[in-house]
Design a protein around this motif. Structure first.
Motif, mmCIF file in Angstrom:
data_model
loop_
_atom_site.group_PDB
_atom_site.id
_atom_site.type_symbol
_atom_site.label_atom_id
_atom_site.label_comp_id
_atom_site.label_asym_id
_atom_site.label_seq_id
_atom_site.Cartn_x
_atom_site.Cartn_y
_atom_site.Cartn_z
ATOM 1 N N THR A 91 0.853 -1.137 -0.010
ATOM 2 C CA THR A 91 0.082 0.044 -0.063
ATOM 3 C C THR A 91 0.917 1.090 0.088
ATOM 4 N N ARG A 92 0.640 2.241 -0.851
ATOM 5 C CA ARG A 92 1.629 3.326 -1.214
ATOM 6 C C ARG A 92 1.154 4.450 -0.039
ATOM 7 N N PRO A 93 2.065 5.075 0.410
ATOM 8 C CA PRO A 93 1.882 5.819 1.567
ATOM 9 C C PRO A 93 0.606 6.912 1.612
ATOM 10 N N GLU A 94 0.574 7.375 0.154
ATOM 11 C CA GLU A 94 -0.779 8.337 0.186
ATOM 12 C C GLU A 94 -1.904 7.509 0.303
ATOM 13 N N LYS A 95 -2.076 6.341 0.146
ATOM 14 C CA LYS A 95 -3.226 5.700 0.450
ATOM 15 C C LYS A 95 -3.542 4.893 1.619
ATOM 16 N N LEU A 96 -2.531 5.330 2.693
ATOM 17 C CA LEU A 96 -2.899 4.754 4.011
ATOM 18 C C LEU A 96 -4.066 5.168 4.881
ATOM 19 N N THR A 97 -4.728 4.357 5.679
ATOM 20 C CA THR A 97 -5.592 4.820 6.333
ATOM 21 C C THR A 97 -5.023 5.215 7.926
ATOM 22 N N ARG A 98 -6.033 5.742 8.755
ATOM 23 C CA ARG A 98 -5.550 6.304 10.018
ATOM 24 C C ARG A 98 -4.715 5.338 10.785
ATOM 25 N N HIS A 99 -5.501 4.076 10.709
ATOM 26 C CA HIS A 99 -4.727 2.922 11.122
ATOM 27 C C HIS A 99 -3.522 2.237 10.780
ATOM 28 N N GLN A 100 -3.327 2.610 9.626
ATOM 29 C CA GLN A 100 -2.306 1.831 9.080
ATOM 30 C C GLN A 100 -1.005 2.777 9.211
ATOM 31 N N SER A 101 -1.166 4.038 9.351
ATOM 32 C CA SER A 101 -0.144 5.228 9.309
ATOM 33 C C SER A 101 0.470 5.440 10.689
ATOM 34 N N HIS A 102 -0.200 4.880 11.740
ATOM 35 C CA HIS A 102 0.108 4.787 13.013
ATOM 36 C C HIS A 102 0.455 3.512 13.826
ATOM 37 N N PRO A 103 1.263 3.439 14.832
ATOM 38 C CA PRO A 103 1.331 2.225 15.304
ATOM 39 C C PRO A 103 -0.064 1.554 15.756
ATOM 40 N N HIS A 104 -0.239 0.338 15.770
ATOM 41 C CA HIS A 104 -1.400 -0.282 15.927
ATOM 42 C C HIS A 104 -1.201 -1.500 17.002
ATOM 43 N N PHE A 105 -2.397 -2.158 17.429
ATOM 44 C CA PHE A 105 -2.333 -3.269 18.044
ATOM 45 C C PHE A 105 -3.165 -4.169 17.308
ATOM 46 N N ASP A 106 -3.141 -5.695 17.863
ATOM 47 C CA ASP A 106 -4.078 -6.758 17.075
ATOM 48 C C ASP A 106 -4.836 -7.323 18.002
ATOM 49 N N ASP A 107 -4.755 -7.012 19.420
ATOM 50 C CA ASP A 107 -5.758 -7.818 20.038
ATOM 51 C C ASP A 107 -5.542 -7.054 21.544
ATOM 52 N N THR A 108 -6.546 -7.358 22.618
ATOM 53 C CA THR A 108 -6.403 -6.724 23.802
ATOM 54 C C THR A 108 -6.695 -7.515 24.934
ATOM 55 N N SER A 109 -6.735 -8.707 24.517
ATOM 56 C CA SER A 109 -6.932 -9.809 25.543
ATOM 57 C C SER A 109 -6.038 -10.206 26.353
ATOM 58 N N GLY A 110 -4.653 -10.002 25.920
ATOM 59 C CA GLY A 110 -3.589 -10.259 26.606
ATOM 60 C C GLY A 110 -3.141 -11.824 26.545
ATOM 61 N N LYS A 111 -4.013 -12.563 25.674
ATOM 62 C CA LYS A 111 -3.943 -13.972 25.450
ATOM 63 C C LYS A 111 -3.344 -14.214 24.021
ATOM 64 N N MET A 112 -2.749 -13.337 23.227
ATOM 65 C CA MET A 112 -2.689 -13.586 21.940
ATOM 66 C C MET A 112 -1.195 -13.011 21.736
ATOM 67 N N ILE A 113 -0.198 -13.928 20.797
ATOM 68 C CA ILE A 113 1.066 -13.761 20.633
ATOM 69 C C ILE A 113 1.176 -13.774 19.197
ATOM 70 N N ALA A 114 2.020 -12.909 18.520
ATOM 71 C CA ALA A 114 2.268 -12.509 17.261
ATOM 72 C C ALA A 114 3.776 -13.298 16.943
ATOM 73 N N ILE A 115 3.700 -14.130 15.921
ATOM 74 C CA ILE A 115 4.900 -14.598 15.457
ATOM 75 C C ILE A 115 5.108 -14.106 14.133
ATOM 76 N N LEU A 116 6.231 -13.427 13.723
ATOM 77 C CA LEU A 116 6.520 -12.710 12.592
ATOM 78 C C LEU A 116 8.029 -13.133 11.912
ATOM 79 N N HIS A 117 7.966 -13.928 10.910
ATOM 80 C CA HIS A 117 8.940 -14.507 10.269
ATOM 81 C C HIS A 117 9.419 -13.753 8.873
ATOM 82 N N TYR A 118 10.595 -13.029 8.983
ATOM 83 C CA TYR A 118 10.988 -12.426 7.838
ATOM 84 C C TYR A 118 11.610 -13.199 6.953
ATOM 85 N N LEU A 119 10.957 -13.591 5.834
ATOM 86 C CA LEU A 119 11.405 -14.171 4.601
ATOM 87 C C LEU A 119 12.263 -13.540 3.609
#
Length: 216
Positions: A91-119
């Motif tokens: 997504t090009r910068p000029e097309k970003l939404t508010r949520h995409q152009s600032h830091p975000h979170f994916d869950d609020t439960s505290g029971k979810m973990i993100a695994i990110l693998h850089y390929l």
């Protein structure tokens, strides 16, 4: 194991886990083009379903191997994966939404973990602290407070790539090829996408595998 910021957000880094990374990357590229993501992800996303060969040959073995380490690091049992996908930032910068152009979170439960693998090699991912509230993790009891505090923010025409007036970067996870980063899904974070990621002809390849797992 890193503990980041005032809230000591746990971040687990594992390097060079997948021995046949070239084969995994080739298979991931062969699936292109990916569908445009329908959620907040700023680009294309291909979901790896339970019956897919990549689930059997790549995601499941990775989770089985990492499970004891993740359980120890986060002091919790793993219930299982909720989703797995291959992702590309397109997504090009000029097309970003508010949520995409600032830091975000994916869950609020505290029971979810993100695994990110850089390929593929990338600048990486950063974790943040919201300056006005001091929050680094958004829990359910702090959600309304946090959302009210950022209601004035609009979309920016650039990806956040370090500290600014609203957010302070607390950690930078460099996206070395083959690196796995594991962190709580309620941590404020954002991919570090430099301006030269995009060209007149398209964009650089930022290929990652994204897995969310549920904790007991």
């Amino acid at each position: 194991m890193l503990y980041v910021g005032h809230e000591k957000v746990p971040v687990l880094i594992v390097d060079n886990y997948v021995a046949d990374l070239d084969a995994i990357v080739s298979r991931a590229r062969a699936l292109s083009p990916y569908p445009q993501a329908t959620g907040p992800y700023p680009g294309e996303r291909h979901f790896i379903m339970p019956g897919d060969s990549l689930m059997a040959d790549y995601i499941s073995p990775m989770l089985n191997t990492l499970a004891p380490t993740i359980s120890d690091a986060f002091n919790a049992d793993i219930l299982g994966a909720t989703s797995a996908s291959l992702s590309k930032v397109t997504t090009r910068p000029e097309k970003l939404t508010r949520h995409q152009s600032h830091p975000h979170f994916d869950d609020t439960s505290g029971k979810m973990i993100a695994i990110l693998h850089y390929l593929t090699p990338t600048m990486g991912t950063a974790l943040y602290r919201h300056r006005a509230t001091g929050l680094e993790r958004i829990t359910q009891d702090k959600l309304d407070y946090y959302l009210a505090s950022i209601a004035h923010l609009g979309a920016r025409e650039s990806y956040i790539c370090g500290s600014n007036d609203e957010y302070e970067m607390t950690a930078e996870i460099t996206g070395h090829r083959g690196r796995i980063a594991v962190y709580p899904s309620n941590a404020l974070h954002s991919g570090m996408i430099p301006s030269d990621h995009f060209t007149d002809l398209g964009c650089q390849e930022r290929l990652t595998a994204n897995v969310f797992i549920r904790l007991a």
